[in-house]
Design a protein around this motif. Structure first.
Motif, PDB file in Angstrom:
ATOM      1  N   HIS A 104       0.872  -1.173   0.000  1.00 28.35           N
ATOM      2  CA  HIS A 104       0.000   0.000   0.000  1.00 28.35           C
ATOM      3  C   HIS A 104       0.907   1.221   0.000  1.00 28.35           C
ATOM      4  O   HIS A 104       2.056   1.142   0.404  1.00 28.35           O
ATOM      5  N   ARG A 105       0.344   2.303  -0.448  1.00 23.54           N
ATOM      6  CA  ARG A 105       1.144   3.531  -0.450  1.00 23.54           C
ATOM      7  C   ARG A 105       0.363   4.632   0.240  1.00 23.54           C
ATOM      8  O   ARG A 105       0.019   5.638  -0.376  1.00 23.54           O
ATOM      9  N   CYS A 106       0.069   4.437   1.515  1.00 20.69           N
ATOM     10  CA  CYS A 106      -0.621   5.471   2.279  1.00 20.69           C
ATOM     11  C   CYS A 106       0.316   6.683   2.301  1.00 20.69           C
ATOM     12  O   CYS A 106       1.513   6.529   2.579  1.00 20.69           O
TER      13      CYS A 106
HETATM   14  S1  SF4 Z   1      -0.088   2.664   6.871  1.00 19.58           S
HETATM   15 FE1  SF4 Z   1       1.892   2.115   5.962  1.00 19.58          FE
HETATM   16  S2  SF4 Z   1       2.186  -0.019   6.560  1.00 19.58           S
HETATM   17 FE2  SF4 Z   1      -0.001   0.457   6.853  1.00 19.58          FE
HETATM   18  S3  SF4 Z   1      -1.026  -0.115   4.944  1.00 19.58           S
HETATM   19 FE3  SF4 Z   1      -0.485   2.049   4.742  1.00 19.58          FE
HETATM   20  S4  SF4 Z   1       1.556   2.030   3.732  1.00 19.58           S
HETATM   21 FE4  SF4 Z   1       1.190  -0.017   4.529  1.00 19.58          FE
END
Ligand code: SF4
Length: 417
Positions: free
Chosen positions: A139-141
């Motif tokens: 994921h790229r939060c």
């Molecule tokens: S917060 Fe960070 S570790 Fe959690 S899903 Fe989003 S990118 Fe991944």
């Protein structure tokens, strides 16, 4: 005094950061112990001080730097022979190493899968353990530095996980806490997380399995069926939703989780009535206006999470969100964090009052301390055991506790069986 790692000596340990980081550290310590090293009885005196660091957000980085300075000061006084720093801090900030010339060795985060030495060393004591099944995150939060530090998602091979799970249960572990940044994505060939959990279920013994940190929209029907039918599963999920307002979730690059973030707790409770749901919330993300914050507060009140942790957004170098407009002042973000926690305390008061007088199965995790299914390690509180039976309960025993009083987020209870 100075020793290299092939010689034997004593270790002092400083463990910072999350459970995933602690697992890497345990493996590193386990490798030393296998070579004959011992943990120093006095943590301020040792041949080698190992400092395992976190750098997820600014306060974690400051804590890491303070601990490194403290260890170097003790080295200067002759208490430590060497100081070795590992984990996310040196991985994320290699250029900052020059600021600490007294450090003897810098190790980042482990690359690839290394078999943990078995039986595994456990910082958590022997009754429970964290079982790490993957590393990194796809994921790229936009606020999150983890993919920068830990890289893309890599599943740990199934055989390796099962080997460790068996060794843990055989050596008295009664609770396996399955962790990864994103456990639902785990895969090995044709196996997915649920088939891995079913394999773990085949291990003989009385133990709990708890899966932590699910991305909100990745909880599958199969997983819920596993949770309801497995002899070992605890009915507990930890889904860090971060926010509930679609416009904010979009800026966080979590738009695909909007629906789940707004309804996860209610939907899960409908299917599994006695489930415990935990979440994490971020306040003060860029674009969180007063109105949007209030909307989130109202959503959280409606969803009634059993446990909730909140933290104020901190802009992190190298992340997209650090350059976003609509910044919220730090003191406002912190004040909102306090408001979220105040509301949660009220929710908890009602929820915990309803549990008083009832008896629950609990695992004794330390002398006089137990945890129920509804309490994950390190974050959700414990039950302090009172009475005669409480002092007889051994670490690693499952007992039945009747809850007598609430103290903050903990309970006081007596062992009834
Ligand atoms: S917060 Fe960070 S570790 Fe959690 S899903 Fe989003 S990118 Fe991944």
């Amino acid at each position: 005094m100075k020793k290299n790692c092939t010689e034997k000596g004593t270790l002092a340990l400083v463990s910072l950061g999350c459970a995933k980081n602690a697992v890497d550290f345990q493996n590193r310590i386990g490798a030393y112990l296998k070579k004959g090293w011992k943990i120093s009885e006095d943590p301020d005196h040792a041949d080698v001080c190992l400092v395992n660091t976190c750098s997820f957000i600014a306060p974690a980085r400051e804590e890491a730097e303070a601990e490194i300075r403290r260890a170097l000061e003790l080295k200067r006084c002759g208490n430590y022979g060497k100081v070795i720093v590992s984990g996310c801090y040196p991985e994320r900030y290699p250029e900052r190493r020059d600021a600490f010339p007294g450090v003897d060795d810098w190790l980042g985060v482990p690359k690839g899968w290394q078999e943990p030495p078995l039986p595994a060393f456990r910082l958590s004591g022997f009754a429970h353990a964290y079982l790490k099944i993957a590393e990194g995150c796809n994921h790229r939060c936009t606020y999150c530095a983890i993919p920068l530090i830990r890289g893309r998602y890599t599943s740990r091979p199934m055989a390796s996980i099962l080997r460790e799970a068996r060794a843990l249960v055989e050596t008295g572990c009664r609770e396996l806490n399955v962790i990864a940044q994103d456990p639902m994505r785990w895969k090995d060939g044709k196996h997915n997380l649920v088939s891995l959990l079913r394999e773990i279920d085949r291990i003989k013994g009385d133990f709990w399995v708890r899966v932590l940190y699910s991305y909100p929209n990745e909880l599958t029907e199969d997983f819920i069926v596993w949770m309801m039918t497995s002899p070992h599963a605890v009915k507990y999920v930890d889904i860090p939703i971060q926010h509930t307002v679609p416009a904010v979730l979009e800026k966080m690059n979590r738009a695909r989780a909007v629906e789940a973030s707004r309804s996860a707790a209610e939907v899960l409770r409908e299917i599994v009535p006695d489930i415990t749901v935990r979440t994490t919330i971020m306040t003060g993300f860029p674009g969180e206006t007063e109105a949007r914050f209030k909307e989130m507060l109202a959503d959280l009140k409606r969803m009634q999470f059993d446990h909730l942790g909140a933290f104020a957004y901190s802009p992190e170098e190298g992340t997209k969100a650090a350059s976003f407009r609509g910044k919220v002042k730090r003191e406002v973000a912190e004040a909102r964090e306090r408001l979220v926690m105040k509301q949660q305390e009220e929710i908890w008061k009602l929820k915990s009052a309803r549990m008083l007088g009832k008896a629950f199965r609990a695992l004794v995790v330390a002398r006089g301390v137990a945890r129920m299914e509804s309490q994950a390690p390190d974050v959700d509180g414990v039950v302090f055991l009172t009475g005669r039976n409480g002092s007889f309960a051994q670490v690693g025993d499952f007992v039945k506790v009747q809850l007598m009083e609430v103290e903050g987020f903990d309970f006081i209870g007596k062992v009834v069986r």
